[in-house]
Write a protein that holds these residues in place. Structure first.
Motif, PDB file in Angstrom:
ATOM      1  N   GLN A  21     -36.987  19.671  20.765  1.00  0.00           N
ATOM      2  CA  GLN A  21     -35.597  19.771  21.206  1.00  0.00           C
ATOM      3  C   GLN A  21     -35.337  18.950  22.467  1.00  0.00           C
ATOM      4  OE1 GLN A  21     -32.878  21.009  19.601  1.00  0.00           O
ATOM      5  NE2 GLN A  21     -34.446  21.038  17.989  1.00  0.00           N
ATOM      6  N   ALA A  22     -36.256  18.994  23.415  1.00  0.00           N
ATOM      7  CA  ALA A  22     -36.101  18.186  24.634  1.00  0.00           C
ATOM      8  C   ALA A  22     -36.129  16.703  24.292  1.00  0.00           C
ATOM      9  CB  ALA A  22     -37.199  18.523  25.631  1.00  0.00           C
ATOM     10  N   LEU A  23     -36.964  16.321  23.333  1.00  0.00           N
ATOM     11  CA  LEU A  23     -37.036  14.925  22.911  1.00  0.00           C
ATOM     12  C   LEU A  23     -35.730  14.483  22.258  1.00  0.00           C
ATOM     13  CD1 LEU A  23     -40.645  15.051  21.443  1.00  0.00           C
ATOM     14  CD2 LEU A  23     -39.922  13.565  23.318  1.00  0.00           C
ATOM     15  N   LEU A  24     -35.169  15.326  21.403  1.00  0.00           N
ATOM     16  CA  LEU A  24     -33.919  14.980  20.724  1.00  0.00           C
ATOM     17  C   LEU A  24     -32.729  14.997  21.671  1.00  0.00           C
ATOM     18  CD1 LEU A  24     -34.381  16.889  17.339  1.00  0.00           C
ATOM     19  CD2 LEU A  24     -34.494  14.413  17.718  1.00  0.00           C
ATOM     20  N   GLN A  25     -32.846  15.725  22.758  1.00  0.00           N
ATOM     21  CA  GLN A  25     -31.774  15.759  23.759  1.00  0.00           C
ATOM     22  C   GLN A  25     -31.969  14.694  24.835  1.00  0.00           C
ATOM     23  OE1 GLN A  25     -31.964  19.835  25.071  1.00  0.00           O
ATOM     24  NE2 GLN A  25     -31.064  20.628  23.164  1.00  0.00           N
ATOM     25  N   GLY A  26     -33.063  13.931  24.724  1.00  0.00           N
ATOM     26  CA  GLY A  26     -33.318  12.840  25.669  1.00  0.00           C
ATOM     27  C   GLY A  26     -33.591  13.297  27.078  1.00  0.00           C
ATOM     28  N   CYS A  27     -34.139  14.522  27.226  1.00  0.00           N
ATOM     29  CA  CYS A  27     -34.308  15.066  28.578  1.00  0.00           C
ATOM     30  C   CYS A  27     -35.752  15.476  28.885  1.00  0.00           C
ATOM     31  CB  CYS A  27     -33.375  16.257  28.779  1.00  0.00           C
ATOM     32  SG  CYS A  27     -33.659  17.638  27.659  1.00  0.00           S
ATOM     33  N   LEU A  28     -36.720  14.990  28.096  1.00  0.00           N
ATOM     34  CA  LEU A  28     -38.112  15.346  28.378  1.00  0.00           C
ATOM     35  C   LEU A  28     -38.560  14.696  29.682  1.00  0.00           C
ATOM     36  CD1 LEU A  28     -40.570  16.857  27.074  1.00  0.00           C
ATOM     37  CD2 LEU A  28     -41.388  14.589  26.410  1.00  0.00           C
ATOM     38  N   GLU A  29     -39.118  15.467  30.581  1.00  0.00           N
ATOM     39  CA  GLU A  29     -39.617  14.948  31.858  1.00  0.00           C
ATOM     40  C   GLU A  29     -41.050  14.448  31.680  1.00  0.00           C
ATOM     41  OE1 GLU A  29     -38.063  14.644  34.724  1.00  0.00           O
ATOM     42  OE2 GLU A  29     -36.183  15.558  34.053  1.00  0.00           O
ATOM     43  N   GLY A  30     -41.313  13.245  32.162  1.00  0.00           N
ATOM     44  CA  GLY A  30     -42.665  12.705  32.087  1.00  0.00           C
ATOM     45  C   GLY A  30     -43.017  12.226  30.686  1.00  0.00           C
ATOM     46  N   ASP A  31     -44.301  11.895  30.482  1.00  0.00           N
ATOM     47  CA  ASP A  31     -44.748  11.446  29.169  1.00  0.00           C
ATOM     48  C   ASP A  31     -45.254  12.633  28.350  1.00  0.00           C
ATOM     49  OD1 ASP A  31     -47.203  12.082  30.289  1.00  0.00           O
ATOM     50  OD2 ASP A  31     -47.888  10.016  30.456  1.00  0.00           O
TER      51      ASP A  31
END
Length: 446
Positions: free
Chosen positions: A320-330
């Protein structure tokens, strides 16, 4: 909150091609992307470009081509593993199979270093340093501020996008004409050099010349826009990045043992949290350098398998964070503690023992002198060509332009375009060709 959709992110339409590819049995457009990459001359030249050790006389150490092939293998495993789990969800497009996603990530990994200049990352630094001095002397005065950033911060990732979409096969008409999904998964830094984020991170993935292409890819895939010519990453970029991290963290150490910079026991100890307690074999007549690296090769499979599983798990947990473009860091930073420990320690050991070795410093200084000689000749010649309305140039500049072949700029292009063409030529050189050409330019091989 806005969310990207897999239906759009996995677009199989090709950039620069109006008609749509048919899905052949066993060979989808994504598999064709891999074929186009691996048969390209730009990929073939990676066989003579530095991975870590410039101009090594040891044929066992990695170059950019062998590194890219290994990264693509790990990336394929990651893509398949992730897609097998995501395909059970109702929002997953039914026409995309796990092996399609494996092929997308595999292709992105195969091309991730395709824009690197001779001598790897040190080559990038040498080019940046040369342009900084050239700029101080007024050489970039006819470029806009944004265009100057491209030259002063030369970046192999941005040159890579230009190679894929402009230079190979259909020149300036889509290049390799890869699918939007593969190009999105390749775009590690989807912003320009003039973006404040580029100034902060010292990384960017797109030249001003390819800004329209960035926008086309991003809009087609439904990436989330964060600013002017600035988009969030495609989720599969994180798998490509993880595959690269896994390979160079492990393989750089193997090369260090091969070259006698590291001891085998140091590396085996580092892998112990995954492979189990360190067992030092009894010394025998067979215990030579080759045997040492062979033992490490046997451990490598177990380590990579563990790390792939850990990264795939982290991807699913962070979907979900990946699809929302908001993942912090790698992605690695979201894996289990053992994965973070092993990869972190591997990078630290490589940085302290390999990247700081006297042998590496000597070759890098030599590489810098080679690139300076090449840039000293070709850049002024290219700008002289466009600085004269009639297209006439000095006898010496004419010779440099002839050597550039199809990359020589036309007389009616801008100074920025002339420099882009020049860097297409220089960045495409192999280490060996750059060495030979520099010696010829200095009159050493007449």
């Amino acid at each position: 909150m806005s969310t990207m959709q897999w239906q759009r992110l996995l677009d199989d339409q090709r950039i620069g091609k109006p008609s749509k590819d048919y899905h052949e049995i066993g060979r989808t457009p994504f598999h064709k992307d891999y074929d186009r990459l691996i048969f390209s001359s730009a990929f073939r030249r990676l066989g003579h470009k530095t991975q870590v050790h410039s101009l090594s006389h040891n044929d066992h150490v990695h170059n950019r081509l062998t590194h890219s092939l290994e990264v693509s293998s790990v990336g394929r495993s990651l893509g398949i593993s992730v897609a097998q789990q995501l395909s059970q969800h109702r929002h997953w497009p039914d026409w995309v199979q796990p092996h399609d996603v494996g092929a997308i990530v595999q292709s992105a990994c195969l091309g991730h270093d395709i824009g690197n200049p001779p001598f790897g990352h040190f080559g990038e630094n040498a080019i940046r340093g040369w342009f900084a001095r050239y700029h101080e002397a007024g050489g970039l005065r006819n470029l806009s501020m944004a265009e100057q950033f491209d030259m002063l911060n030369f970046e192999g990732n941005a040159q890579g996008l230009r190679t894929l979409t402009q230079l190979e096969y259909h020149q300036f008409k889509g290049g390799m004409r890869l699918t939007y999904a593969t190009l999105g998964s390749f775009l590690k830094y989807p912003w320009l050099a003039s973006n404040p984020l580029a100034q902060e991170t010292k990384k960017y993935g797109v030249l001003q010349a390819e800004a329209p292409i960035l926008n086309e890819i991003a809009k087609r895939l439904g990436l989330l826009q964060l600013g002017d010519h600035h988009w969030c990453r495609h989720p599969l970029v994180y798998l490509m990045e993880a595959a690269d991290d896994i390979c160079y963290a492990i393989v750089d150490l193997e090369d260090g043992v091969e070259l006698g910079i590291l001891d085998e026991v140091d590396v085996m100890t580092l892998f112990a949290p995954i492979t189990g307690p360190l067992v030092v074999p009894e010394r025998t007549p067979m215990t030579d350098e080759y045997y040492s690296t062979r033992r490490l090769a046997l451990l490598r499979g177990k380590v990579i398998n563990y790390l792939v599983s850990a990264c795939a798990t982290a991807f699913i947990e962070q979907e979900q964070a990946l699809l929302q473009g908001c993942l912090e860091g790698d992605l690695i930073s979201h894996t289990d503690p053992v994965t973070q420990q092993v990869i972190g320690n591997a990078k630290l050991l490589a940085r302290k023992r390999i990247f700081e070795s006297p042998q590496r410093h000597r070759t890098e200084l030599g590489a810098s002198a080679i690139l300076e000689t090449i840039l000293d000749g070709f850049v002024p010649a290219a700008l002289e060509r466009i600085g004269n309305p009639t297209g006439e140039v000095s006898f010496k500049a004419q010779k440099y332009l002839v050597l550039m072949g199809t990359h020589q700029p036309e007389a009616n292009v801008t100074a920025y375009q002339a420099l882009c063409h020049t860097m297409d030529f220089i960045a495409g050189m192999t280490d060996k060709y750059a060495v030979t050409l520099a010696r010829q330019l200095k009159g050493e091989l007449l």
